[in-house]
Enzyme design. Structure first.
Site, PDB file in Angstrom:
ATOM      1  N   HIS A 121      -8.687   5.219  -3.503  1.00 55.11           N
ATOM      2  CA  HIS A 121      -8.830   3.804  -3.823  1.00 55.11           C
ATOM      3  C   HIS A 121      -7.631   2.967  -3.371  1.00 55.11           C
ATOM      4  O   HIS A 121      -6.486   3.417  -3.389  1.00 55.11           O
ATOM      5  CB  HIS A 121      -9.029   3.631  -5.338  1.00 55.11           C
ATOM      6  CG  HIS A 121      -7.894   4.188  -6.149  1.00 55.11           C
ATOM      7  ND1 HIS A 121      -6.782   3.455  -6.482  1.00 55.11           N
ATOM      8  CD2 HIS A 121      -7.702   5.411  -6.692  1.00 55.11           C
ATOM      9  CE1 HIS A 121      -5.957   4.202  -7.204  1.00 55.11           C
ATOM     10  NE2 HIS A 121      -6.487   5.406  -7.338  1.00 55.11           N
ATOM     11  N   ASP A 122      -7.927   1.758  -2.945  1.00 59.07           N
ATOM     12  CA  ASP A 122      -6.925   0.742  -2.605  1.00 59.07           C
ATOM     13  C   ASP A 122      -6.075   1.097  -1.392  1.00 59.07           C
ATOM     14  O   ASP A 122      -5.006   0.505  -1.197  1.00 59.07           O
ATOM     15  CB  ASP A 122      -6.016   0.452  -3.808  1.00 59.07           C
ATOM     16  CG  ASP A 122      -6.797  -0.034  -5.018  1.00 59.07           C
ATOM     17  OD1 ASP A 122      -7.313  -1.155  -4.957  1.00 59.07           O
ATOM     18  OD2 ASP A 122      -6.894   0.719  -6.011  1.00 59.07           O
ATOM     19  N   GLY A 139      -4.051   7.181  -3.839  1.00 61.38           N
ATOM     20  CA  GLY A 139      -4.333   5.770  -4.039  1.00 61.38           C
ATOM     21  C   GLY A 139      -3.227   4.874  -3.527  1.00 61.38           C
ATOM     22  O   GLY A 139      -2.045   5.229  -3.550  1.00 61.38           O
TER      23      GLY A 139
END
Length: 266
Positions: A121-122, A139
């Site tokens: 994520h991100d 992440g």
């Protein structure tokens, strides 16, 4: 005209571009957007608020856009944006963003993600990036253009990998890797510059020579890193490649950068 296999599940065909091929047993979520000339070979699963850029190919058993592996994620409508002409091979996993980050994961153009690689994520991944087999990004990782992450390597969350950098196989990267740098090791250390990569991308001999000289000065044992950086700027501040490294180190979101081994082995 798009070709959708009768066993595929596509609840929102209006979100599918022209000349798209969706193979057997693919499942596409209702909020997924697929641009022109994308090919999903078979058994591809895409969900979430995900967009797939044109001419991207995704291979069997890839899982794209499903909820992040983050216990803080509470179902927020975050995004996954994948650019053009990417090759996403078998068993690759790519997660969208979270409220604790950018609310999106973004991937550029012309990347190759080999079998079993993972983008958490991100993350922000540039153009022409290669993740070899089973390479994983934690992440919030940032990866610059033309960077290569070797097979079975892991990049710690929030780490930045500079443009044109190379991470050797089976490495654990816990700190930022400068642009044009080369790193490897169980706990990765800076091993020099990615000379082979620069030669393959047609950097001139003069550009490579300046980078090598500036690198030696920047990571010499005398003085502090800040002092050495000032010396490098005075001598090589006209080099855009050298200044790319300097600006990377000085960035507000910079962590500690990977350092080479000293002569005494520390």
């Amino acid at each position: 005209m798009s070709i959708i296999h009768p066993t595929a599940i596509v609840p929102s065909p209006e979100n599918i571009g022209d000349d798209v091929q969706i193979g057997p047993y693919c499942t596409i979520g209702p909020n997924v957007t697929i641009e022109n000339c994308v090919k999903l070979h078979s058994h591809v699963a895409i969900d979430g608020f995900t967009s797939i850029g044109e001419k991207t190919s995704i291979y069997p058993f890839a899982s794209v856009g499903f909820p992040p592996q983050d216990l803080k994620y509470k179902g927020e409508k975050s995004k996954l944006i994948i650019g053009k002409r990417n090759e996403i091979r078998e068993h690759v996993t790519i997660n969208p963003g979270t409220e604790g980050g950018l609310m999106e994961t973004r991937i550029g153009n012309d990347c190759l993600f080999m079998i079993g690689s993972h983008i958490a994520h991100d993350c922000i991944v540039g153009n022409h990036v290669i993740l070899a087999n089973n390479a994983t990004l934690g992440g919030h990782v940032e990866v610059g253009d033309y960077a290569i992450i070797g097979g079975l390597s892991g990049v710690h969350q929030f780490v930045r990998i500079g443009a044109h950098a190379m991470v050797g196989g089976m490495s654990g990267v816990e700190q930022d890797l400068i642009p044009y740098g080369s790193a490897m090791g169980e706990r990765a250390r800076l091993r020099g510059l990615n000379l082979v990569g620069m030669q393959r991308r047609n950097f001139t001999r003069d550009e490579i020579h300046i980078l090598r000289t500036a690198y030696r000065l920047m990571f010499a044992q005398e003085g502090t890193l800040s002092e050495r950086i000032e010396d490098v700027i005075q001598l090589y501040g006209n080099s855009s490649e050298v200044m790319e490294i300097i600006n990377f180190i000085r960035a507000e979101n910079s962590r500690a950068v990977l350092q080479p081994k000293s002569l005494n082995g520390n």
